[in-house]
Scaffold this active site. Sequence first.
Site, mmCIF file in Angstrom:
data_model
loop_
_atom_site.group_PDB
_atom_site.id
_atom_site.type_symbol
_atom_site.label_atom_id
_atom_site.label_comp_id
_atom_site.label_asym_id
_atom_site.label_seq_id
_atom_site.Cartn_x
_atom_site.Cartn_y
_atom_site.Cartn_z
ATOM 1 N N TYR A 37 10.747 -0.080 36.498
ATOM 2 C CA TYR A 37 10.292 1.308 36.638
ATOM 3 C C TYR A 37 11.244 2.026 37.595
ATOM 4 O O TYR A 37 12.450 1.893 37.489
ATOM 5 C CB TYR A 37 8.827 1.319 37.099
ATOM 6 C CG TYR A 37 8.140 2.631 36.841
ATOM 7 C CD1 TYR A 37 8.161 3.214 35.571
ATOM 8 C CD2 TYR A 37 7.486 3.302 37.858
ATOM 9 C CE1 TYR A 37 7.555 4.431 35.327
ATOM 10 C CE2 TYR A 37 6.857 4.515 37.622
ATOM 11 C CZ TYR A 37 6.907 5.078 36.350
ATOM 12 O OH TYR A 37 6.293 6.290 36.122
ATOM 13 N N LYS A 92 -3.037 -5.513 10.199
ATOM 14 C CA LYS A 92 -1.694 -5.255 9.669
ATOM 15 C C LYS A 92 -0.649 -5.572 10.733
ATOM 16 O O LYS A 92 0.409 -6.146 10.456
ATOM 17 C CB LYS A 92 -1.593 -3.785 9.253
ATOM 18 C CG LYS A 92 -0.555 -3.515 8.204
ATOM 19 C CD LYS A 92 -1.076 -3.865 6.819
ATOM 20 C CE LYS A 92 -0.116 -3.433 5.745
ATOM 21 N NZ LYS A 92 -0.644 -3.641 4.403
ATOM 22 N N ASP A 160 0.131 0.668 0.401
ATOM 23 C CA ASP A 160 -0.822 0.628 -0.710
ATOM 24 C C ASP A 160 -0.152 1.022 -2.021
ATOM 25 O O ASP A 160 -0.544 0.571 -3.091
ATOM 26 C CB ASP A 160 -1.999 1.574 -0.432
ATOM 27 C CG ASP A 160 -2.740 1.190 0.831
ATOM 28 O OD1 ASP A 160 -3.203 0.054 0.919
ATOM 29 O OD2 ASP A 160 -2.815 2.028 1.742
ATOM 30 N N GLY A 194 -5.018 5.265 -8.945
ATOM 31 C CA GLY A 194 -4.975 5.626 -7.536
ATOM 32 C C GLY A 194 -3.586 5.374 -6.982
ATOM 33 O O GLY A 194 -2.603 5.289 -7.731
ATOM 34 N N ALA A 195 -3.501 5.206 -5.666
ATOM 35 C CA ALA A 195 -2.195 5.034 -5.019
ATOM 36 C C ALA A 195 -1.449 3.837 -5.586
ATOM 37 O O ALA A 195 -0.276 3.926 -5.953
ATOM 38 C CB ALA A 195 -2.395 4.873 -3.514
ATOM 39 N N ASN A 285 -9.564 -6.046 -5.755
ATOM 40 C CA ASN A 285 -10.056 -6.903 -4.675
ATOM 41 C C ASN A 285 -11.428 -6.419 -4.208
ATOM 42 O O ASN A 285 -11.671 -5.212 -4.153
ATOM 43 C CB ASN A 285 -9.077 -6.869 -3.491
ATOM 44 C CG ASN A 285 -8.074 -7.997 -3.559
ATOM 45 O OD1 ASN A 285 -8.411 -9.099 -3.979
ATOM 46 N ND2 ASN A 285 -6.846 -7.718 -3.157
#
Length: 754
Positions: A37, A92, A160, A194-195, A285
């Site tokens: 620091y 994640k 995704d 979807g995605a 899923n």
Amino acid sequence: MIRDEEALEYHSRGRKGKLEVISSKPCITQRDLSLAYTPGVAVPCLKIQDNPEDAYTYTGKGNLVAVVSNGTAVLGLGDISALAGKPVMEGKGVLFKRFADVDVFDIEVDTHDPDEVIKVVKLLEPTFGGINLEDIKAPECFYIEETLKRELNIPVFHDDQHGTAIISGAALLNALELTGKKIDEVKVVFNGAGASGIACATYYLSLGVKLENLIVCDSKGVIYKGREKGMNPYKEKLASSTDARTLAEAMVGADVFVGGSVADCVTQDMVRSMAESPIIFAMANPNPEIPYEQAKAARSDAIIATGRSDFPNQVNNVLGFPFIFRGALDVRATTINEEMKQAATRALADLAKEDVPDSVRKAYGGERMQFGRDYLIPKPFDHRVLIWEAAAVAEAAIKTGVAKVEVDIAEYKEQLERRLGKSREVMRIMINEARRDPKRVVFPEGAHEKILRASQNIVDDGIGHPVLLGNEELIRKSIEEQGLHLTDQEMTIIDPRTSDKGEAYAQELYALRQRKGLLLSKARQMIRNPNTFGALMVRLGDADALVAGVTQHYPDVIRPALQVLETRDDVSRVAGLYMMILKDKVYFFADTTVNIEPTAEELAEIAICSAEVARRFHAEPRVAMISFSNFGSAKHAVVDKVREATEIVKQREPELMIDGEMQADTAVYPEFLEDYPFSTLKDRANVLIFPDLNSANAAYKLLRRLGGAEAIGPILMGMRKPVHVLQTASEVNDIVNMAAIAVVDAQEVAEKGC
């Protein structure tokens, strides 16, 4: 089956959640604090002010990814809020760190407004080296990613969308190869817009699927040209010119079905209506569009993948995002482009065709894995994914001009290997040395599955030429069954029972042992033993090294080797050494396997041989002679023996850094050595010579089991020609490592003209 209570206990025990921040620099002293620091931190701050790219040198930015979500499409749970999605984002982060050593901060943004998400991420750009968008619903996710990719100068990746596309794309390429179908001819049906579904369909087009052969369905049926209800610009781009209006109608004659939708929307009749050898990716899923067993019952010729780990061909996103970001970060890519994604796909597809390491098989209950209908893509715990995929992504980034830093890909692969652990870094030294001048390594257990798989790796790595002893028909049959591609130019197969060298070897053995009670008739019997035959090959120059023991006891390998090859002139006994790797430190322990009660003279020989091994691994030996006494603090015959051995070594090798007798903790903690300023051992010892087999064997096993150290060995020392003994529990990687060590030993023998 995971119980609710088990999941809650996992996330709440000890430190709450799944992530923590750990300092990568010491902060123990006042000086450390001043460097970490104020005032020391001002120096890198000013450097970065002058040159923003220096942030990659002086901060963690280059290895830090933001996992960003607004919680609107969390797993299969839907819009559960940003806060409720935090356990997923932390998870994640765990996967990023575990599989690719990428650090993560999870950022949960409490808004449904895509422009607000974009604003937050843009403001955070200085902090991160990359952005992983997660669990944001379609179609907003497309807009958010497109905008951020256009406006940020760091990689942005919506997992995704692209994760499932990249990984299922690898499965598709391999499934098509197995069925003999061409990608530009197959009819592909998607259910789910979807995605993930939109991204997969778009990505498959980039891989070679024709738009006219593609049909996408959503909850309202087929997306066809002219449909008005439930459409958006992303669906419009994939609209088909078809008369089919339902999923059932679309699947008639289809070669490929890809699901990113809901459970049980596909029936057995739909599967039966598909083309010959249908490819079914039911990836909803936690439950697929059609249960695996039902799909298999409907079509025995089907190739099936799901998102589940309890069935073959799991399409798991963890095979993608950690390694894609690893490669992108390491070359400071400004984006993740189509070429980088395709490089990841093709790397996964190619890796699936390689032999699967034993460590991966063990992680999955000993399951036999081999490229085919039930093994289209690698498993997440295959450590090679990091090397293959990250390197492919980095190379594609460089070739397409989006990398700020160019790297030598061969050197980069070695850097990635070092991330997997110190043992791989250490063994890479041996493998590179072995490649310099490959030698012939004879394996007496030539028909064993592990030996054959190791032989394939030895050939592929350019380490040496395997010589396999055993029944030729059985060996060739096993090679074929395992899908190996060893050729006669790469290996040699010899059956000791029928070899035309048998009589010459028997005569040589008889000449060696005739005055030790061996009759010629007995010699002719003994050479039928593969260990004896292999040792004679090495003695007579028909092979350069011998490696055996995966099915045999240690003495059964050493005994014939000693009878035929004998010890070096400068040693009276052979000895065994283990290389112990603990985090970033390497130690050499001896004698761990052979001599029960060595004399002082023998201990001295063991110490000198161990120092030679350390140098071979590019380590400067600092040898400690271990006892329960520190420089005369206790009186005992064992202490006297160790002290005498130390003096013998000092006389024979005056340049070698060695001291003793000393206790084990004194040897490895430099602070303890400060109490003995007269000691010739400076700094931590890295070669530890134990007074007897009991202590050496116990020490290495305790360090391995309780201390988490990796052990490489046993390395046999003192033989005139290279012989190394495997453990019966050796894995393929262990055999390859030992072969590399044997080849380097053989190179040294050849250079000395022995």
